[in-house]
Design a protein around this motif. Structure first.
Motif, PDB file in Angstrom:
ATOM      1  N   GLU A 167       0.826  -1.210   0.000  1.00  0.00           N
ATOM      2  CA  GLU A 167       0.000   0.000   0.000  1.00  0.00           C
ATOM      3  C   GLU A 167       0.861   1.262   0.000  1.00  0.00           C
ATOM      4  OE1 GLU A 167      -2.614  -0.245   3.357  1.00  0.00           O
ATOM      5  OE2 GLU A 167      -3.903  -1.722   2.403  1.00  0.00           O
ATOM      6  N   THR A 197       3.827   1.704  -1.144  1.00  0.00           N
ATOM      7  CA  THR A 197       4.668   1.895  -2.329  1.00  0.00           C
ATOM      8  C   THR A 197       3.889   1.853  -3.638  1.00  0.00           C
ATOM      9  OG1 THR A 197       5.215  -0.469  -2.344  1.00  0.00           O
ATOM     10  CG2 THR A 197       6.718   0.999  -1.161  1.00  0.00           C
ATOM     11  N   LYS A 198       2.588   1.674  -3.541  1.00  0.00           N
ATOM     12  CA  LYS A 198       1.756   1.650  -4.746  1.00  0.00           C
ATOM     13  C   LYS A 198       1.656   3.064  -5.311  1.00  0.00           C
ATOM     14  CE  LYS A 198      -2.608   1.065  -4.146  1.00  0.00           C
ATOM     15  NZ  LYS A 198      -3.929   0.513  -3.861  1.00  0.00           N
ATOM     16  N   THR A 199       1.921   3.181  -6.575  1.00  0.00           N
ATOM     17  CA  THR A 199       1.816   4.487  -7.219  1.00  0.00           C
ATOM     18  C   THR A 199       0.471   4.608  -7.893  1.00  0.00           C
ATOM     19  OG1 THR A 199       2.827   3.656  -9.236  1.00  0.00           O
ATOM     20  CG2 THR A 199       4.295   4.666  -7.612  1.00  0.00           C
ATOM     21  N   GLU A 200      -0.008   5.823  -7.925  1.00  0.00           N
ATOM     22  CA  GLU A 200      -1.270   6.102  -8.587  1.00  0.00           C
ATOM     23  C   GLU A 200      -0.960   6.813  -9.895  1.00  0.00           C
ATOM     24  OE1 GLU A 200      -3.973   8.105  -5.969  1.00  0.00           O
ATOM     25  OE2 GLU A 200      -3.454   6.771  -4.318  1.00  0.00           O
ATOM     26  N   HIS A 201      -1.267   6.146 -10.980  1.00  0.00           N
ATOM     27  CA  HIS A 201      -1.011   6.720 -12.290  1.00  0.00           C
ATOM     28  C   HIS A 201      -2.249   7.464 -12.781  1.00  0.00           C
ATOM     29  CE1 HIS A 201       2.801   4.677 -12.757  1.00  0.00           C
ATOM     30  NE2 HIS A 201       2.227   3.567 -12.306  1.00  0.00           N
ATOM     31  N   GLU A 225      -3.935   9.304 -15.810  1.00  0.00           N
ATOM     32  CA  GLU A 225      -3.775   9.394 -17.264  1.00  0.00           C
ATOM     33  C   GLU A 225      -4.659  10.468 -17.836  1.00  0.00           C
ATOM     34  OE1 GLU A 225      -3.827   5.695 -19.329  1.00  0.00           O
ATOM     35  OE2 GLU A 225      -2.950   4.677 -17.636  1.00  0.00           O
TER      36      GLU A 225
END
Length: 95
Positions: free
Chosen positions: A87, A89-93, A95
């Motif tokens: 959680e 280290t999860k990146t939110e991309h 777009e």
């Protein structure tokens, strides 16, 4: 996410060579504190310090048997630590 103090306890458990060695030893199953002492070549007070940090993190649990405590990896605590790392280290991309 949320409680950073508790989350920091999890990562503190992993940031010491002795604690990593203890976790490796516990992978084989429950161990008495006396066995950990023998293998680590550290003092009783140093072991107690490390075990408190590991138990406070929830990754290790202990049960008292006579004058010794027997330690094991807590499955729920270790799973929570793994999820926490993912959680954080999860990146939110976007777009």
């Amino acid at each position: 996410m949320g409680n950073y103090e508790n989350e920091a306890k999890v990562f503190k458990a992993f940031c010491d060579e002795n604690r990593l060695q203890i976790l490796e030893m516990l992978r084989g199953g429950e161990k008495c504190g006396c066995k950990l002492l023998e293998e680590l070549k550290i003092s009783q007070s140093t072991l107690s310090h490390h075990m408190k940090i590991l138990c406070d993190s929830g990754i290790v649990s202990g049960r008292k048997v006579g004058k010794w405590t027997h330690y094991s990896i807590d499955r729920q605590g270790s799973e929570r630590a793994a999820v926490l790392l993912l959680e954080l280290t999860k990146t939110e991309h976007l777009e």
